[in-house]
Motif scaffolding. Structure first.
Motif, short mmCIF file in Angstrom:
data_model
loop_
_atom_site.label_atom_id
_atom_site.label_comp_id
_atom_site.label_asym_id
_atom_site.label_seq_id
_atom_site.Cartn_x
_atom_site.Cartn_y
_atom_site.Cartn_z
N THR A 127 0.81 -1.22 0.00
CA THR A 127 0.00 0.00 0.00
C THR A 127 0.84 1.27 0.00
OG1 THR A 127 -0.18 -0.04 2.41
CG2 THR A 127 -1.95 -1.11 1.16
N GLY A 128 2.03 1.23 0.56
CA GLY A 128 2.84 2.44 0.67
C GLY A 128 3.81 2.66 -0.47
N VAL A 129 4.24 1.60 -1.13
CA VAL A 129 5.24 1.74 -2.19
C VAL A 129 4.67 1.38 -3.55
CG1 VAL A 129 7.48 0.95 -3.01
CG2 VAL A 129 7.13 1.30 -0.58
N VAL A 130 4.09 0.21 -3.63
CA VAL A 130 3.64 -0.30 -4.93
C VAL A 130 2.40 0.44 -5.42
CG1 VAL A 130 2.84 -2.33 -6.18
CG2 VAL A 130 4.68 -2.54 -4.51
N ALA A 131 1.42 0.65 -4.56
CA ALA A 131 0.16 1.29 -5.00
C ALA A 131 0.39 2.70 -5.55
CB ALA A 131 -0.85 1.30 -3.86
N PRO A 132 1.17 3.56 -4.88
CA PRO A 132 1.42 4.88 -5.47
C PRO A 132 2.16 4.81 -6.81
CG PRO A 132 1.97 4.92 -3.15
CD PRO A 132 1.70 3.50 -3.51
N HIS A 133 3.10 3.87 -6.93
CA HIS A 133 3.82 3.71 -8.19
C HIS A 133 2.85 3.25 -9.29
CE1 HIS A 133 7.25 1.53 -10.54
NE2 HIS A 133 6.88 2.64 -11.13
N ALA B 100 -0.28 3.86 -9.41
CA ALA B 100 -1.18 4.97 -9.75
C ALA B 100 -0.52 5.92 -10.75
CB ALA B 100 -1.57 5.72 -8.49
N LEU B 101 0.80 6.07 -10.65
CA LEU B 101 1.52 6.95 -11.57
C LEU B 101 1.71 6.34 -12.95
CD1 LEU B 101 4.32 8.38 -9.25
CD2 LEU B 101 2.34 9.61 -10.16
N GLN B 102 1.93 5.05 -12.99
CA GLN B 102 2.18 4.36 -14.27
C GLN B 102 1.34 3.10 -14.36
OE1 GLN B 102 6.37 3.62 -14.11
NE2 GLN B 102 6.87 5.63 -14.91
N PRO B 103 0.01 3.22 -14.50
CA PRO B 103 -0.85 2.05 -14.48
C PRO B 103 -0.64 1.08 -15.64
CG PRO B 103 -2.09 4.00 -15.06
CD PRO B 103 -0.72 4.45 -14.69
N LYS B 104 -0.11 1.53 -16.74
CA LYS B 104 0.07 0.65 -17.89
C LYS B 104 1.52 0.20 -18.08
CE LYS B 104 -3.82 2.54 -20.38
NZ LYS B 104 -4.80 1.53 -20.48
N GLY B 105 2.36 0.54 -17.13
CA GLY B 105 3.76 0.15 -17.23
C GLY B 105 3.94 -1.36 -17.16
N ARG B 106 4.91 -1.85 -17.93
CA ARG B 106 5.16 -3.30 -17.98
C ARG B 106 5.56 -3.85 -16.60
NH1 ARG B 106 9.70 -5.61 -21.83
NH2 ARG B 106 9.84 -7.53 -20.67
N TRP B 107 6.42 -3.12 -15.90
CA TRP B 107 6.85 -3.56 -14.57
C TRP B 107 5.66 -3.61 -13.60
CZ3 TRP B 107 9.81 -6.09 -11.58
CH2 TRP B 107 9.90 -5.83 -10.23
N ILE B 108 4.78 -2.61 -13.66
CA ILE B 108 3.63 -2.56 -12.76
C ILE B 108 2.68 -3.73 -13.04
CG2 ILE B 108 1.55 -1.23 -12.18
CD1 ILE B 108 4.14 -0.28 -10.83
N LYS B 109 2.47 -4.05 -14.31
CA LYS B 109 1.60 -5.20 -14.64
C LYS B 109 2.18 -6.48 -14.06
CE LYS B 109 -0.39 -3.36 -18.89
NZ LYS B 109 -0.49 -3.50 -20.33
N HIS B 110 3.47 -6.66 -14.24
CA HIS B 110 4.12 -7.86 -13.69
C HIS B 110 4.03 -7.88 -12.17
CE1 HIS B 110 7.08 -11.01 -13.06
NE2 HIS B 110 7.75 -10.18 -12.27
N LEU B 111 4.32 -6.75 -11.56
CA LEU B 111 4.29 -6.65 -10.10
C LEU B 111 2.88 -6.89 -9.56
CD1 LEU B 111 6.30 -6.13 -7.87
CD2 LEU B 111 5.78 -3.71 -8.03
N ASN B 112 1.88 -6.32 -10.21
CA ASN B 112 0.50 -6.53 -9.77
C ASN B 112 0.09 -7.99 -9.86
OD1 ASN B 112 -0.15 -3.97 -8.91
ND2 ASN B 112 -0.81 -3.29 -10.94
N THR B 113 0.52 -8.67 -10.92
CA THR B 113 0.22 -10.09 -11.06
C THR B 113 0.84 -10.88 -9.91
OG1 THR B 113 0.18 -9.87 -13.45
CG2 THR B 113 0.42 -12.09 -12.57
#
Length: 142
Positions: free
Chosen positions: A103-109, A111-124
């Motif tokens: 909630t403190g690190v990943v969620a804000p990141h 929110a800034l880059q919702p379509k980023g490749r790293w964020i998709k991988h991390l969310n999965t």
């Protein structure tokens, strides 16, 4: 906590033997960290190194676990109910750390880059971890 390479050094093993001896002398009562330092005549750093090495040795040899509680300090535990209470407390602490990271690190990141490749991988990956944590949390609450 000392690094893995430092936990197995000959000095750390000597400190672990000293800590184990002091804890066996205090048995069944536990010792706070400061009492352990004074009783073992080791420095705080040496005591921490000894505790880390002792935990590794305990795991290898199947000895009774070493636990820490606020009222008793460090002690060897053979009571299943006390050991389970300790494990539940540790699991809850780790779950809180992981949830704070999400909630403190990943969620804000995200929110800034919702379509980023790293964020998709991390969310999965994190959705899998979160579902596992929910199951564990349900078990520890029971």
């Amino acid at each position: 906590m000392p690094r893995a390479s430092e936990r197995r050094s000959p000095a750390a093993q000597r400190h672990a033997d000293t800590v184990r001896f002091v804890l066996f002398e205090a048995r069944p009562a536990g010792l706070t960290f400061n009492q352990l330092v004074r009783s073992s005549e080791l420095s705080p750093h040496q005591t921490r190194a000894g505790l880390a090495c002792l935990r590794d040795t305990i795991a290898e040899r199947g000895w009774p676990p070493l636990i820490w509680t606020r009222p008793d300090g460090y002690k060897f535990c053979s009571d299943p109910a006390e050991l389970q209470a300790y494990e539940v407390a540790i699991i809850r602490e780790k779950l809180t750390e992981i949830r704070r990271f999400i909630t403190g690190v990943v969620a804000p990141h995200a929110a800034l880059q919702p379509k980023g490749r790293w964020i998709k991988h991390l969310n999965t990956q994190l959705s899998s971890v979160e579902s596992t944590l929910d199951v564990i949390a349900d078990y520890t609450d029971a």
